[in-house]
Design a protein around this motif. Sequence first.
Motif, PDB file in Angstrom:
ATOM      1  N   LYS A  13      -4.588  -8.131  -4.882  1.00  0.00           N
ATOM      2  CA  LYS A  13      -3.858  -7.676  -6.077  1.00  0.00           C
ATOM      3  C   LYS A  13      -4.068  -8.577  -7.286  1.00  0.00           C
ATOM      4  CE  LYS A  13       0.440  -9.435  -3.940  1.00  0.00           C
ATOM      5  NZ  LYS A  13      -0.184  -9.836  -2.672  1.00  0.00           N
ATOM      6  N   ARG A  14      -4.632  -9.751  -7.047  1.00  0.00           N
ATOM      7  CA  ARG A  14      -4.827 -10.691  -8.169  1.00  0.00           C
ATOM      8  C   ARG A  14      -6.230 -10.587  -8.768  1.00  0.00           C
ATOM      9  NH1 ARG A  14      -4.267 -16.062  -5.592  1.00  0.00           N
ATOM     10  NH2 ARG A  14      -4.673 -16.792  -7.723  1.00  0.00           N
ATOM     11  N   LEU A  15      -7.080  -9.756  -8.176  1.00  0.00           N
ATOM     12  CA  LEU A  15      -8.474  -9.736  -8.637  1.00  0.00           C
ATOM     13  C   LEU A  15      -8.624  -9.020  -9.975  1.00  0.00           C
ATOM     14  CD1 LEU A  15     -10.451  -8.998  -5.347  1.00  0.00           C
ATOM     15  CD2 LEU A  15      -9.713 -11.178  -6.305  1.00  0.00           C
ATOM     16  N   SER A  16      -9.695  -9.340 -10.667  1.00  0.00           N
ATOM     17  CA  SER A  16      -9.991  -8.731 -11.962  1.00  0.00           C
ATOM     18  C   SER A  16     -10.043  -7.211 -11.832  1.00  0.00           C
ATOM     19  CB  SER A  16     -11.348  -9.272 -12.434  1.00  0.00           C
ATOM     20  OG  SER A  16     -12.061  -8.270 -13.099  1.00  0.00           O
ATOM     21  N   PRO A  17      -9.531  -6.500 -12.855  1.00  0.00           N
ATOM     22  CA  PRO A  17      -9.548  -5.026 -12.780  1.00  0.00           C
ATOM     23  C   PRO A  17     -10.964  -4.447 -12.772  1.00  0.00           C
ATOM     24  CG  PRO A  17      -8.651  -5.822 -14.885  1.00  0.00           C
ATOM     25  CD  PRO A  17      -8.853  -7.023 -14.039  1.00  0.00           C
ATOM     26  N   ASN A  18     -11.967  -5.289 -13.060  1.00  0.00           N
ATOM     27  CA  ASN A  18     -13.359  -4.786 -13.001  1.00  0.00           C
ATOM     28  C   ASN A  18     -13.880  -4.669 -11.585  1.00  0.00           C
ATOM     29  OD1 ASN A  18     -13.245  -5.031 -15.692  1.00  0.00           O
ATOM     30  ND2 ASN A  18     -14.271  -7.030 -15.760  1.00  0.00           N
ATOM     31  N   ILE A  19     -13.087  -5.135 -10.635  1.00  0.00           N
ATOM     32  CA  ILE A  19     -13.521  -5.038  -9.238  1.00  0.00           C
ATOM     33  C   ILE A  19     -12.697  -3.956  -8.564  1.00  0.00           C
ATOM     34  CG2 ILE A  19     -13.773  -6.279  -7.054  1.00  0.00           C
ATOM     35  CD1 ILE A  19     -13.556  -8.878  -8.696  1.00  0.00           C
ATOM     36  N   LYS A  20     -13.365  -2.992  -7.952  1.00  0.00           N
ATOM     37  CA  LYS A  20     -12.596  -1.965  -7.235  1.00  0.00           C
ATOM     38  C   LYS A  20     -12.139  -2.561  -5.907  1.00  0.00           C
ATOM     39  CE  LYS A  20     -15.603   1.732  -8.792  1.00  0.00           C
ATOM     40  NZ  LYS A  20     -16.886   1.076  -8.647  1.00  0.00           N
ATOM     41  N   VAL A  21     -10.894  -2.306  -5.546  1.00  0.00           N
ATOM     42  CA  VAL A  21     -10.392  -2.828  -4.264  1.00  0.00           C
ATOM     43  C   VAL A  21      -9.773  -1.676  -3.475  1.00  0.00           C
ATOM     44  CG1 VAL A  21      -9.908  -5.127  -5.232  1.00  0.00           C
ATOM     45  CG2 VAL A  21      -8.112  -3.405  -5.219  1.00  0.00           C
ATOM     46  N   PRO A  22      -9.650  -1.817  -2.150  1.00  0.00           N
ATOM     47  CA  PRO A  22      -9.084  -0.719  -1.369  1.00  0.00           C
ATOM     48  C   PRO A  22      -7.666  -0.414  -1.838  1.00  0.00           C
ATOM     49  CG  PRO A  22      -9.964  -2.435   0.082  1.00  0.00           C
ATOM     50  CD  PRO A  22     -10.032  -2.969  -1.308  1.00  0.00           C
ATOM     51  N   SER A  23      -7.380   0.873  -2.076  1.00  0.00           N
ATOM     52  CA  SER A  23      -6.017   1.200  -2.484  1.00  0.00           C
ATOM     53  C   SER A  23      -5.241   1.739  -1.281  1.00  0.00           C
ATOM     54  CB  SER A  23      -6.028   2.226  -3.620  1.00  0.00           C
ATOM     55  OG  SER A  23      -6.657   3.398  -3.172  1.00  0.00           O
ATOM     56  N   TYR A  24      -5.934   1.989  -0.179  1.00  0.00           N
ATOM     57  CA  TYR A  24      -5.260   2.461   1.041  1.00  0.00           C
ATOM     58  C   TYR A  24      -4.655   1.266   1.772  1.00  0.00           C
ATOM     59  CZ  TYR A  24      -9.988   1.238   2.724  1.00  0.00           C
ATOM     60  OH  TYR A  24     -11.175   0.591   2.977  1.00  0.00           O
ATOM     61  N   ASN A  25      -3.701   1.548   2.618  1.00  0.00           N
ATOM     62  CA  ASN A  25      -3.062   0.478   3.368  1.00  0.00           C
ATOM     63  C   ASN A  25      -3.896   0.173   4.613  1.00  0.00           C
ATOM     64  OD1 ASN A  25      -1.500  -1.233   4.822  1.00  0.00           O
ATOM     65  ND2 ASN A  25       0.409  -0.051   4.587  1.00  0.00           N
ATOM     66  N   ARG A  26      -4.519  -0.970   4.611  1.00  0.00           N
ATOM     67  CA  ARG A  26      -5.426  -1.290   5.721  1.00  0.00           C
ATOM     68  C   ARG A  26      -4.686  -1.446   7.038  1.00  0.00           C
ATOM     69  NH1 ARG A  26      -8.527  -5.951   5.160  1.00  0.00           N
ATOM     70  NH2 ARG A  26     -10.304  -5.116   6.307  1.00  0.00           N
ATOM     71  N   ASN A  27      -3.383  -1.709   6.985  1.00  0.00           N
ATOM     72  CA  ASN A  27      -2.615  -1.806   8.240  1.00  0.00           C
ATOM     73  C   ASN A  27      -2.499  -0.452   8.929  1.00  0.00           C
ATOM     74  OD1 ASN A  27      -2.103  -4.538   8.039  1.00  0.00           O
ATOM     75  ND2 ASN A  27      -0.363  -4.157   6.654  1.00  0.00           N
ATOM     76  N   ASP A  28      -2.660   0.615   8.159  1.00  0.00           N
ATOM     77  CA  ASP A  28      -2.557   1.959   8.752  1.00  0.00           C
ATOM     78  C   ASP A  28      -3.893   2.461   9.312  1.00  0.00           C
ATOM     79  OD1 ASP A  28       0.050   1.993   8.019  1.00  0.00           O
ATOM     80  OD2 ASP A  28      -0.246   3.191   6.193  1.00  0.00           O
ATOM     81  N   VAL A  29      -4.946   1.693   9.112  1.00  0.00           N
ATOM     82  CA  VAL A  29      -6.262   2.152   9.568  1.00  0.00           C
ATOM     83  C   VAL A  29      -6.349   2.017  11.088  1.00  0.00           C
ATOM     84  CG1 VAL A  29      -8.739   1.663   9.506  1.00  0.00           C
ATOM     85  CG2 VAL A  29      -7.400   1.594   7.384  1.00  0.00           C
ATOM     86  N   LYS A  30      -6.800   3.092  11.715  1.00  0.00           N
ATOM     87  CA  LYS A  30      -6.934   3.094  13.180  1.00  0.00           C
ATOM     88  C   LYS A  30      -8.428   2.999  13.516  1.00  0.00           C
ATOM     89  CE  LYS A  30      -5.851   6.183  16.751  1.00  0.00           C
ATOM     90  NZ  LYS A  30      -5.796   7.580  16.974  1.00  0.00           N
ATOM     91  N   THR A  31      -8.776   2.093  14.413  1.00  0.00           N
ATOM     92  CA  THR A  31     -10.192   1.902  14.728  1.00  0.00           C
ATOM     93  C   THR A  31     -10.702   2.988  15.672  1.00  0.00           C
ATOM     94  OG1 THR A  31      -9.858  -0.460  14.553  1.00  0.00           O
ATOM     95  CG2 THR A  31     -11.874   0.250  15.650  1.00  0.00           C
ATOM     96  N   SER A  32     -11.796   3.641  15.298  1.00  0.00           N
ATOM     97  CA  SER A  32     -12.408   4.588  16.244  1.00  0.00           C
ATOM     98  C   SER A  32     -13.925   4.403  16.329  1.00  0.00           C
ATOM     99  CB  SER A  32     -12.090   6.034  15.836  1.00  0.00           C
ATOM    100  OG  SER A  32     -12.617   6.300  14.556  1.00  0.00           O
ATOM    101  N   ILE A  33     -14.427   3.400  15.601  1.00  0.00           N
ATOM    102  CA  ILE A  33     -15.873   3.131  15.630  1.00  0.00           C
ATOM    103  C   ILE A  33     -16.084   1.662  16.013  1.00  0.00           C
ATOM    104  CG2 ILE A  33     -17.980   3.007  14.221  1.00  0.00           C
ATOM    105  CD1 ILE A  33     -16.708   5.071  12.314  1.00  0.00           C
ATOM    106  N   VAL A  34     -16.966   1.444  16.969  1.00  0.00           N
ATOM    107  CA  VAL A  34     -17.414   0.066  17.226  1.00  0.00           C
ATOM    108  C   VAL A  34     -18.824  -0.011  16.671  1.00  0.00           C
ATOM    109  CG1 VAL A  34     -18.188  -1.541  19.022  1.00  0.00           C
ATOM    110  CG2 VAL A  34     -16.006  -0.355  19.285  1.00  0.00           C
TER     111      VAL A  34
END
Length: 496
Positions: A13-34
């Motif tokens: 959240k502190r990064l420069s606005p010129n950098i796109k960052v994930p807006s999704y909640n990474r804690n909600d991501v479920k792993t299905s690919i190794v």
Amino acid sequence: MKSSIALNQENLKRLSPNIKVPSYNRNDVKTSIVHIGVGNFHRSHEAYYTHQLMERFGVLDCGICGVGLLDYDRRIYNILKDQDGLYTLVIKELDGTLNPTVIGSIVEYIFAPENPIAVIEKMADPDIKIISLTITEGGYNLNEGTGEFDFSNPVIVEDMKNPMSPRTVFGYLTQALKLRMHRGVGGVTIQSCDNIQGNGNVARKALLNYVEKAEPGLLQWIEDNVSFPNAMVDRITPVTVAEDIARLQEEFLLEDQWPVVCEPFIQWVIEDDFAAGRPAWEKVGAQFVDNVVPFENMKLRLLNAGHTVLGMLGALHGYKTIDEAARDEDFCEFLKGFMDREVSPTLGDLGDIDLEKYKASLIERFRNVHIKDLVARICLESSAKIPIFLLPTIRAQLKSHQNITRAAFVVAAWCKYNDGKDENGNTYPIEDAMSNELIRAAALSHHEPIRFLQIEPVFGDLVNNKTFVEAFLSSLEMLRSKKVKECVRELNSKLK
Ligand code: CS2
């Protein structure tokens, strides 16, 4: 002056606005690919597509668990651990602008040498639907000359002896699939993302060959429950250099220990054959087709072989980057002649694809001055690449009695490349799994030129083809008596 910020989840959240960052909640991501082999290419390609799917469509059930099998992977493991799995993908636009995006799709990582059981368990987890691979062209352990699985490889011998502490991808897959079978967990897709003709078929063949000896009781289950889609993958992704890290820090105040840079172009054409379902990658640009063969042929024989042409000629001349070689008018004319006269006739029916447009776009991509793809990257592991990128063209042209002069010249340039010295007397290392054999054969070829073509795992029976042998011998003689640029000029005017 503002100080730079280290990349991790907390700091996003502190990064420069010129950098796109994930807006999704990474804690909600479920792993299905190794994914096995989290190199730069995986990070600019599959992980990027998957991130886009999360970011633009909120699809969060396709998180990636990276796996590193080699000691070499310890570095990326430590860095990803430090950065909470995050890294920056910097797309270098055609005008040189940097376009950085923090990618969030890799949510777990296991370093196999430290924890082999965790890797096996993860691949056997019912939530895992896809095991994808970028293990390089040589990683499939097939003898290029005979097409047979190489059981004499010492790590394969070790894996057969110690199945519970494997070191190769085949050892790991065998144990994981065995668990899936015993636990009734269901099928899975093994998805190759390497630059190989029929990469899914090759992955399948290599694995079944191994399993047949190591665990024959598993064969039928694999036949019934595992799919191996073929795919064409494409995005030029150079080696990250110190300057890339420094620019991110200076221009964007972001400290990323190992960002990835790449070109804007991206393509993924996949056969739609997924045993346990798949992410809707088509939403973010992947193409699902019934038959990828035309796409693969086109890409491997034009882009990858085009790289080899520029890499080999460029290396002898002393160019350091691919754009320098592609901007050399003589080399570029040679490359175009190679593509038009020797490769295009072998490609058959390409359906809707506009081949002329594709070839023109390749020249543009090779000439992109911002990418700085190293000649050295292109030339490494050529013993695994040339049989896939270049020799199929030679075989097909010979079969239809067509010209192979330029392709044979590139093989001769590769022979000379293995002398380890450019025309200015600068030495370079031969980075190749077969380096000893290549260096030896190149040395012998000074007195007995045919010795180079006798490297059986590379050339197979091509050494018996009179037309090819003659073309190679005359090219090598020419290359050993004049500079590569002079030879290329001569050939360009002769073959006009
Ligand atoms: C290159 C490829 O390794 C090579 O020789 O040709 O890595 C190439 O850059 C990628 O396949 C592009 O998609």
